[in-house]
Write a protein that holds these residues in place. Structure first.
Motif, PDB file in Angstrom:
ATOM      1  N   ALA A 149      30.537  20.629  46.394  1.00  0.00           N
ATOM      2  CA  ALA A 149      30.617  19.859  47.633  1.00  0.00           C
ATOM      3  C   ALA A 149      29.885  20.501  48.797  1.00  0.00           C
ATOM      4  O   ALA A 149      29.553  19.820  49.762  1.00  0.00           O
ATOM      5  CB  ALA A 149      32.081  19.636  48.002  1.00  0.00           C
ATOM      6  N   ASN A 150      29.638  21.801  48.729  1.00  0.00           N
ATOM      7  CA  ASN A 150      29.019  22.496  49.859  1.00  0.00           C
ATOM      8  C   ASN A 150      27.844  23.346  49.384  1.00  0.00           C
ATOM      9  O   ASN A 150      28.025  24.441  48.857  1.00  0.00           O
ATOM     10  CB  ASN A 150      30.052  23.375  50.570  1.00  0.00           C
ATOM     11  N   PRO A 151      26.617  22.874  49.576  1.00  0.00           N
ATOM     12  CA  PRO A 151      25.425  23.568  49.064  1.00  0.00           C
ATOM     13  C   PRO A 151      25.121  24.891  49.749  1.00  0.00           C
ATOM     14  O   PRO A 151      24.299  25.663  49.262  1.00  0.00           O
ATOM     15  CB  PRO A 151      24.305  22.557  49.317  1.00  0.00           C
ATOM     16  N   LEU A 152      25.793  25.188  50.865  1.00  0.00           N
ATOM     17  CA  LEU A 152      25.498  26.421  51.599  1.00  0.00           C
ATOM     18  C   LEU A 152      26.367  27.595  51.175  1.00  0.00           C
ATOM     19  O   LEU A 152      26.125  28.728  51.576  1.00  0.00           O
ATOM     20  CB  LEU A 152      25.668  26.189  53.104  1.00  0.00           C
ATOM     21  N   LEU A 153      27.369  27.328  50.366  1.00  0.00           N
ATOM     22  CA  LEU A 153      28.274  28.406  49.967  1.00  0.00           C
ATOM     23  C   LEU A 153      27.706  29.238  48.827  1.00  0.00           C
ATOM     24  O   LEU A 153      27.088  28.720  47.899  1.00  0.00           O
ATOM     25  CB  LEU A 153      29.622  27.839  49.514  1.00  0.00           C
ATOM     26  N   PHE A 154      27.925  30.539  48.934  1.00  0.00           N
ATOM     27  CA  PHE A 154      27.733  31.446  47.804  1.00  0.00           C
ATOM     28  C   PHE A 154      29.084  32.104  47.563  1.00  0.00           C
ATOM     29  O   PHE A 154      29.699  32.642  48.485  1.00  0.00           O
ATOM     30  CB  PHE A 154      26.678  32.513  48.092  1.00  0.00           C
ATOM     31  N   VAL A 155      29.571  32.047  46.324  1.00  0.00           N
ATOM     32  CA  VAL A 155      30.903  32.542  46.015  1.00  0.00           C
ATOM     33  C   VAL A 155      30.860  33.783  45.141  1.00  0.00           C
ATOM     34  O   VAL A 155      30.268  33.777  44.055  1.00  0.00           O
ATOM     35  CB  VAL A 155      31.750  31.451  45.306  1.00  0.00           C
ATOM     36  N   TYR A 156      31.453  34.852  45.649  1.00  0.00           N
ATOM     37  CA  TYR A 156      31.779  36.011  44.817  1.00  0.00           C
ATOM     38  C   TYR A 156      33.185  35.749  44.270  1.00  0.00           C
ATOM     39  O   TYR A 156      34.102  35.474  45.037  1.00  0.00           O
ATOM     40  CB  TYR A 156      31.776  37.289  45.638  1.00  0.00           C
ATOM     41  N   ALA A 157      33.329  35.807  42.968  1.00  0.00           N
ATOM     42  CA  ALA A 157      34.612  35.464  42.356  1.00  0.00           C
ATOM     43  C   ALA A 157      35.046  36.581  41.411  1.00  0.00           C
ATOM     44  O   ALA A 157      34.290  36.972  40.518  1.00  0.00           O
ATOM     45  CB  ALA A 157      34.496  34.146  41.591  1.00  0.00           C
ATOM     46  N   CYS A 158      36.245  37.080  41.608  1.00  0.00           N
ATOM     47  CA  CYS A 158      36.712  38.178  40.757  1.00  0.00           C
ATOM     48  C   CYS A 158      38.075  37.886  40.168  1.00  0.00           C
ATOM     49  O   CYS A 158      38.880  37.132  40.726  1.00  0.00           O
ATOM     50  CB  CYS A 158      36.728  39.493  41.539  1.00  0.00           C
ATOM     51  N   ASP A 159      38.329  38.506  39.046  1.00  0.00           N
ATOM     52  CA  ASP A 159      39.630  38.413  38.389  1.00  0.00           C
ATOM     53  C   ASP A 159      39.772  39.640  37.505  1.00  0.00           C
ATOM     54  O   ASP A 159      38.767  40.165  37.015  1.00  0.00           O
ATOM     55  CB  ASP A 159      39.721  37.143  37.535  1.00  0.00           C
ATOM     56  N   PHE A 160      41.003  40.119  37.291  1.00  0.00           N
ATOM     57  CA  PHE A 160      41.118  41.288  36.423  1.00  0.00           C
ATOM     58  C   PHE A 160      41.316  40.921  34.958  1.00  0.00           C
ATOM     59  O   PHE A 160      41.523  41.783  34.116  1.00  0.00           O
ATOM     60  CB  PHE A 160      42.140  42.297  36.904  1.00  0.00           C
ATOM     61  N   SER A 161      41.189  39.629  34.656  1.00  0.00           N
ATOM     62  CA  SER A 161      41.164  39.182  33.268  1.00  0.00           C
ATOM     63  C   SER A 161      39.722  38.938  32.841  1.00  0.00           C
ATOM     64  O   SER A 161      39.041  38.062  33.373  1.00  0.00           O
ATOM     65  CB  SER A 161      41.968  37.890  33.101  1.00  0.00           C
ATOM     66  N   LYS A 162      39.247  39.722  31.884  1.00  0.00           N
ATOM     67  CA  LYS A 162      37.887  39.535  31.393  1.00  0.00           C
ATOM     68  C   LYS A 162      37.724  38.157  30.766  1.00  0.00           C
ATOM     69  O   LYS A 162      36.678  37.510  30.900  1.00  0.00           O
ATOM     70  CB  LYS A 162      37.539  40.619  30.366  1.00  0.00           C
TER      71      LYS A 162
END
Length: 285
Positions: free
Chosen positions: A112-125
């Motif tokens: 929905a938003n072309p300007l976003l860059f998302v860093y996404a983390c989780d401790f589950s591989k």
């Protein structure tokens, strides 16, 4: 024809009270039976493994896409660009999602938003593998990585040139033991800049789930900390606890905080469930 769909009635308040407040408070106060220390340590030490097993069992089918986030946090609104000036509308916005799971927030908001860059983390591989194998995963718009927020430095994964504008912490801090909460806050501070915003929503005290755990007598690990049947943990917050936590090192300031009381009614089953969450925003100092 009877409508069997659940109805959700939602209210917001800054007060910790709820239905039968004194009775509930007394019940939790009397719940003094703790899980044996051996198991407490085991659940805490194997938190990553237990979430990995959770995603192995449930794959991408357990959680729904979080389309409601933009409604609750205007910073993450899918149409937020409409309210900005022309210069701001052309500027990339860096978002860090803590505990991204399998991408139920990432892909709707990126779409929905072309300007976003998302860093996404989780401790589950396994969860991160699901994110990276998603058809919409695009490395030019998202960087998903495995990270234990209590010990892995976020700055090792996020470029020093990319100061995070918005942090999304949605139902993630509750899965971490309270003695490590401050470590997470300090970690976030390393990759945020002045005026960065943290959007927070998680479980609140007196939530129906906490009451069920308490009545059972076999789930309590510590004050407001419980373990589920699958070994994953859940902490239940108060606004006061969160304010003290985020403001302890004078790194952040709470700018809003409220309890969300959500009554879910299923008329077909004649079932009413009271859910309670805490929702807040914090700004980087």
């Amino acid at each position: 024809m009877t409508d069997n769909k659940p109805e959700c009635l939602e209210t917001k308040t800054t007060e910790p009270g709820s239905k039968d407040y004194e009775k509930i408070q007394e019940m939790l106060k009397n719940d003094k039976k703790l899980v044996p220390q051996f198991w407490v340590n085991k659940y805490k030490n194997e938190a990553s493994r237990n979430w990995d097993l959770f995603y192995k069992r449930n794959t991408t089918k357990f959680f729904k896409n979080r389309h409601w986030i933009g409604r609750e946090f205007n910073e993450l609104s899918f149409n937020n660009n409409d309210d900005q000036d022309s210069e701001s509308r052309d500027k990339r916005i860096d978002v860090l999602e803590l505990g991204c799971g399998v991408g139920n927030f990432i892909f709707p908001v990126l779409d929905a938003n072309p300007l976003l860059f998302v860093y996404a983390c989780d401790f589950s591989k396994r969860a991160i593998d699901f994110v990276k194998s998603h058809a919409q995963y695009d490395e030019t718009r998202c960087n998903a990585f495995v990270c234990d927020l209590t010990k892995d430095n976020l700055s090792d994964f996020i470029s020093s040139n990319d100061n995070i504008d918005i942090v999304s912490s949605i139902f993630v801090l509750s899965s971490i033991p309270p003695e490590k909460h401050l470590d997470v806050i300090r970690n976030i501070s390393k990759v945020t800049r002045q005026d960065s915003v943290i959007c927070f929503r998680d479980y609140a005290i007196y939530d129906e789930t906490q009451l069920k755990f308490s009545s059972d007598g076999t789930h309590k690990l510590d004050e407001n900390l419980y373990v589920r049947q699958d070994g994953t943990m859940s902490y239940f917050f108060t606004i006061e606890y969160l304010k003290d936590l985020f403001e302890k090192d004078k790194l952040f300031r709470m700018i809003s905080g409220e309890y969300v009381e959500k009554e879910t009614i299923n008329r077909a089953r004649e079932l009413c469930v009271d859910r309670r969450f805490v929702q807040a925003k914090f700004i980087r100092l």
